[in-house]
Design a protein around this motif. Structure first.
Motif, PDB file in Angstrom:
ATOM      1  N   PHE A 240       0.709  -8.428 -10.864  1.00  0.00           N
ATOM      2  CA  PHE A 240       0.176  -8.001 -12.162  1.00  0.00           C
ATOM      3  C   PHE A 240      -1.034  -7.068 -12.035  1.00  0.00           C
ATOM      4  CE2 PHE A 240       2.057 -12.265 -13.015  1.00  0.00           C
ATOM      5  CZ  PHE A 240       3.112 -11.822 -13.816  1.00  0.00           C
ATOM      6  N   VAL A 241      -1.424  -6.710 -10.822  1.00  0.00           N
ATOM      7  CA  VAL A 241      -2.590  -5.846 -10.611  1.00  0.00           C
ATOM      8  C   VAL A 241      -2.372  -4.479 -11.270  1.00  0.00           C
ATOM      9  CG1 VAL A 241      -3.845  -4.523  -8.863  1.00  0.00           C
ATOM     10  CG2 VAL A 241      -3.418  -6.951  -8.511  1.00  0.00           C
ATOM     11  N   THR A 242      -3.361  -4.029 -12.014  1.00  0.00           N
ATOM     12  CA  THR A 242      -3.322  -2.687 -12.600  1.00  0.00           C
ATOM     13  C   THR A 242      -4.610  -1.904 -12.362  1.00  0.00           C
ATOM     14  OG1 THR A 242      -4.110  -3.563 -14.728  1.00  0.00           O
ATOM     15  CG2 THR A 242      -1.709  -3.333 -14.436  1.00  0.00           C
ATOM     16  N   THR A 243      -5.703  -2.587 -12.020  1.00  0.00           N
ATOM     17  CA  THR A 243      -6.997  -1.922 -11.839  1.00  0.00           C
ATOM     18  C   THR A 243      -7.631  -2.357 -10.523  1.00  0.00           C
ATOM     19  OG1 THR A 243      -8.303  -3.681 -12.885  1.00  0.00           O
ATOM     20  CG2 THR A 243      -7.354  -1.988 -14.334  1.00  0.00           C
TER      21      THR A 243
ATOM     22  N   LYS B  29       0.814  -1.218   0.000  1.00  0.00           N
ATOM     23  CA  LYS B  29       0.000   0.000   0.000  1.00  0.00           C
ATOM     24  C   LYS B  29       0.844   1.263   0.000  1.00  0.00           C
ATOM     25  CE  LYS B  29      -3.314   2.299   3.101  1.00  0.00           C
ATOM     26  NZ  LYS B  29      -2.474   3.402   3.613  1.00  0.00           N
ATOM     27  N   LEU B  30       2.014   1.228   0.633  1.00  0.00           N
ATOM     28  CA  LEU B  30       2.845   2.420   0.747  1.00  0.00           C
ATOM     29  C   LEU B  30       3.299   2.940  -0.611  1.00  0.00           C
ATOM     30  CD1 LEU B  30       5.025   1.334   3.813  1.00  0.00           C
ATOM     31  CD2 LEU B  30       2.971   2.773   3.829  1.00  0.00           C
ATOM     32  N   GLN B  31       3.378   2.065  -1.623  1.00  0.00           N
ATOM     33  CA  GLN B  31       3.754   2.477  -2.974  1.00  0.00           C
ATOM     34  C   GLN B  31       2.629   2.251  -3.982  1.00  0.00           C
ATOM     35  OE1 GLN B  31       7.264   0.218  -3.954  1.00  0.00           O
ATOM     36  NE2 GLN B  31       8.620   1.489  -2.697  1.00  0.00           N
ATOM     37  N   MET B  32       1.890   1.173  -3.752  1.00  0.00           N
ATOM     38  CA  MET B  32       0.906   0.704  -4.725  1.00  0.00           C
ATOM     39  C   MET B  32      -0.207   1.730  -4.972  1.00  0.00           C
ATOM     40  SD  MET B  32      -1.121  -2.898  -4.271  1.00  0.00           S
ATOM     41  CE  MET B  32      -1.976  -3.727  -5.590  1.00  0.00           C
ATOM     42  N   LEU B  33      -0.684   2.365  -3.922  1.00  0.00           N
ATOM     43  CA  LEU B  33      -1.786   3.312  -4.066  1.00  0.00           C
ATOM     44  C   LEU B  33      -1.398   4.470  -4.967  1.00  0.00           C
ATOM     45  CD1 LEU B  33      -3.072   1.658  -1.751  1.00  0.00           C
ATOM     46  CD2 LEU B  33      -3.897   3.804  -0.805  1.00  0.00           C
ATOM     47  N   ASN B  34      -0.170   4.968  -4.789  1.00  0.00           N
ATOM     48  CA  ASN B  34       0.275   6.086  -5.628  1.00  0.00           C
ATOM     49  C   ASN B  34       0.501   5.645  -7.074  1.00  0.00           C
ATOM     50  OD1 ASN B  34       1.324   8.903  -5.894  1.00  0.00           O
ATOM     51  ND2 ASN B  34       3.216   7.811  -6.411  1.00  0.00           N
ATOM     52  N   ASP B  35       1.133   4.465  -7.258  1.00  0.00           N
ATOM     53  CA  ASP B  35       1.416   3.971  -8.609  1.00  0.00           C
ATOM     54  C   ASP B  35       0.140   3.715  -9.411  1.00  0.00           C
ATOM     55  OD1 ASP B  35       4.068   4.085  -7.949  1.00  0.00           O
ATOM     56  OD2 ASP B  35       4.402   1.918  -7.884  1.00  0.00           O
ATOM     57  N   LEU B  36      -0.863   3.138  -8.736  1.00  0.00           N
ATOM     58  CA  LEU B  36      -2.085   2.732  -9.442  1.00  0.00           C
ATOM     59  C   LEU B  36      -3.234   3.715  -9.273  1.00  0.00           C
ATOM     60  CD1 LEU B  36      -2.035  -1.100  -8.591  1.00  0.00           C
ATOM     61  CD2 LEU B  36      -1.075   0.070 -10.582  1.00  0.00           C
TER      62      LEU B  36
ATOM     63  N   GLY C 251       8.768  -1.791  -6.806  1.00  0.00           N
ATOM     64  CA  GLY C 251       9.188  -2.502  -5.593  1.00  0.00           C
ATOM     65  C   GLY C 251       8.094  -3.393  -5.037  1.00  0.00           C
ATOM     66  N   TRP C 252       6.837  -2.904  -5.067  1.00  0.00           N
ATOM     67  CA  TRP C 252       5.738  -3.702  -4.517  1.00  0.00           C
ATOM     68  C   TRP C 252       5.482  -4.952  -5.363  1.00  0.00           C
ATOM     69  CZ3 TRP C 252       1.451  -4.353  -7.624  1.00  0.00           C
ATOM     70  CH2 TRP C 252       1.241  -3.423  -8.655  1.00  0.00           C
ATOM     71  N   GLN C 253       5.770  -4.886  -6.665  1.00  0.00           N
ATOM     72  CA  GLN C 253       5.605  -6.067  -7.515  1.00  0.00           C
ATOM     73  C   GLN C 253       6.630  -7.144  -7.163  1.00  0.00           C
ATOM     74  OE1 GLN C 253       5.725  -3.640 -11.212  1.00  0.00           O
ATOM     75  NE2 GLN C 253       3.839  -4.729 -11.795  1.00  0.00           N
ATOM     76  N   TRP C 254       7.872  -6.727  -6.976  1.00  0.00           N
ATOM     77  CA  TRP C 254       8.899  -7.677  -6.541  1.00  0.00           C
ATOM     78  C   TRP C 254       8.547  -8.292  -5.187  1.00  0.00           C
ATOM     79  CZ3 TRP C 254      12.158 -10.074  -9.361  1.00  0.00           C
ATOM     80  CH2 TRP C 254      12.714  -9.483 -10.507  1.00  0.00           C
ATOM     81  N   MET C 255       7.975  -7.477  -4.315  1.00  0.00           N
ATOM     82  CA  MET C 255       7.628  -7.979  -2.980  1.00  0.00           C
ATOM     83  C   MET C 255       6.609  -9.118  -3.069  1.00  0.00           C
ATOM     84  SD  MET C 255       5.690  -6.085   0.155  1.00  0.00           S
ATOM     85  CE  MET C 255       4.167  -6.338  -0.746  1.00  0.00           C
ATOM     86  N   PHE C 256       5.553  -8.942  -3.865  1.00  0.00           N
ATOM     87  CA  PHE C 256       4.556 -10.003  -3.994  1.00  0.00           C
ATOM     88  C   PHE C 256       5.180 -11.285  -4.565  1.00  0.00           C
ATOM     89  CE2 PHE C 256       1.129  -6.606  -4.117  1.00  0.00           C
ATOM     90  CZ  PHE C 256       0.525  -7.018  -2.944  1.00  0.00           C
ATOM     91  N   LEU C 257       6.064 -11.149  -5.543  1.00  0.00           N
ATOM     92  CA  LEU C 257       6.679 -12.315  -6.158  1.00  0.00           C
ATOM     93  C   LEU C 257       7.605 -13.043  -5.179  1.00  0.00           C
ATOM     94  CD1 LEU C 257       7.327 -14.090  -8.621  1.00  0.00           C
ATOM     95  CD2 LEU C 257       9.098 -12.428  -9.236  1.00  0.00           C
ATOM     96  N   ILE C 258       8.513 -12.332  -4.566  1.00  0.00           N
ATOM     97  CA  ILE C 258       9.516 -12.951  -3.691  1.00  0.00           C
ATOM     98  C   ILE C 258       8.871 -13.565  -2.458  1.00  0.00           C
ATOM     99  CG2 ILE C 258      11.486 -12.446  -2.188  1.00  0.00           C
ATOM    100  CD1 ILE C 258      12.347 -10.355  -4.319  1.00  0.00           C
TER     101      ILE C 258
END
Length: 434
Positions: free
Chosen positions: A110-113, A49-56, A185-192
């Protein structure tokens, strides 16, 4: 006290204690590791959420709904999952649970929406529905009620340890891997963070035994002692049939109590990083490090209080007192949001109270239900209670959007924790103090 255990004296008590230590060392570290992996995949969205909300360009309300919709899938599939586990055995079903949620958790990258966010969170709940209630049921196959306070406490330290590990790990990944190969960064986090669940899922198949009779690492005499203690304990339960898990009034009372506790839990899980940022910390790695104190203190408290509860053969006040202390911690935290030191101490107390209360709560349904009734009843309680996991993040997100403040949301968490704690006193001590 369980009759099968109470008849032991002198050297027999020592031998029984050694036997349970053997069982505990075999089962609990492994189940604990599975739960850490599960909980990390469930709540790492709080760091994303710390990055994802701003990116999306998601609002707090979108985040809250997506975080909470996990629990609708969880609610719908929990009872069927526990019934299947009781029929087919723990090792195959828990492996299925872990592998399926690992795939879905990784797909969060892969979330975009908002719609993709909602759909994946829902199916993550469907996939993970069987782990926690399945393990609680599984522990009743091995331990009598008088030993479950410490055992459940040790297993559920997976929640704070996931926070202890996940906070710095999530912060490091989001800080240091942002932009690598074109991924945030948040995408890498979900994968790892999905990878440990894949590894543990395959290990479950080889390592976990379905019950006492299947354990090749026990002698015939050890199996006899363990089976006798469980059978004697089950004789004291009020429900044994599948339908008892749906019809017992205690199941529905416990479901309501658990609902209020889960409101407090997911306030911690989904919003602790946000509350720390509100105290003036902006760096994701620093926020991650600061979440370790509340979770580390909670892990220690869960084990200590669990052992105290077993020794005293008292369950209700070991729920009520930590719950009220946790509520007080929430209230103090909101009064000192600009003072990082005081806010961190108060959030630590709140986290300790929430997690100790939750761990001790599971001594109640496992004392009342046994056998097939435990399979359905535990799942009903956990699924109904976890609907709060939908309500809590969505409600708090909505409140923050409307008020531009976290204060009212925190007051709500404190009230829920206090109400649930006091409701625990309505359980008759003759039923649960074992």
């Amino acid at each position: 006290m369980v009759q099968g255990v109470a008849t032991f004296t002198g050297p027999e008590i020592d031998a029984t204690a050694r036997l349970y230590r053997k069982v505990t060392w075999r089962l609990i570290p492994f189940l604990f590791a599975c739960y850490v992996a599960a909980y990390l995949d469930r709540v790492n969205v709080g760091f994303a959420k710390l990055q994802m909300l701003n990116d999306l360009k998601f609002t707090e309300t979108v985040y809250g709904l997506g975080a909470g919709i996990f629990f609708l899938g969880y609610f719908l599939f929990e009872v069927p999952s526990n019934m299947i586990l009781h029929k087919v055995g723990a090792h195959l079903w828990i492996a299925r649970v872990m592998l399926s949620w690992a795939i879905i958790s990784a797909a969060m990258m892969f979330v975009t929406t908002p719609t993709m966010f909602y759909v994946l969170r829902f199916f993550l709940g469907v996939a993970e529905a069987g782990l926690f209630p399945g393990v609680i049921l599984y522990l009743t196959y091995w331990y009598p009620a008088e030993r479950r306070g410490a055992i459940i406490g040790m297993f559920m330290t997976g929640i704070p340890i996931a926070g202890l590990i996940g906070g710095p790990l999530s912060g490091w990944i989001m800080n240091n891997m942002a932009g690598l190969h074109g991924l945030a960064g948040w995408q890498w986090m979900f994968l790892i963070e999905a990878l440990p669940s894949v590894v543990m899922g395959f290990m479950v198949i080889a390592y976990l035994d379905d019950g006492i009779d299947k354990a090749k690492w026990l002698t015939a005499e050890e199996k006899s002692i363990l089976a006798r203690n469980v059978a004697s304990d089950n004789a004291s339960a009020t429900g044994h049939r599948f339908r008892d898990g749906f019809t017992s009034p205690w199941v529905w009372l416990l479901s309501g109590i658990y609902f209020f506790f889960i409101m407090g839990l997911y306030g911690v899980s989904f919003w602790l990083p946000t509350f720390i940022r509100a105290a003036g910390v902006s760096d994701p790695l620093t926020i991650g490090v600061l979440t370790t104190l509340p979770y580390g203190a909670a892990a220690v408290a869960m084990i200590v209080v669990g052992r105290m509860s077993d020794v005293a053969h008292e369950r209700r006040w070991h729920i009520v007192v930590p719950g009220l202390i946790g509520a007080l911690g929430w209230l103090v935290s909101i009064q000192f949001t600009t003072n990082l030191v005081v806010a961190e101490i108060a959030l630590t107390i709140a986290t300790m109270g929430v997690l100790v209360t939750l761990a001790q709560f599971w001594c109640l349904p496992t004392a009342v239900l046994a056998g097939a009734a435990a399979a359905t009843g535990i799942a009903v309680i956990n699924s109904v209670g976890n609907l709060a996991g939908f309500v809590s993040p969505y409600l708090i997100g909505w409140i923050i959007d409307r008020t531009q403040s976290t204060s009212l949301g925190v007051y709500t968490l404190a009230a829920c924790l206090a109400v649930g704690s006091l409701l625990a006193l309505t359980m008759p001590k003759r039923l649960v103090n074992r």
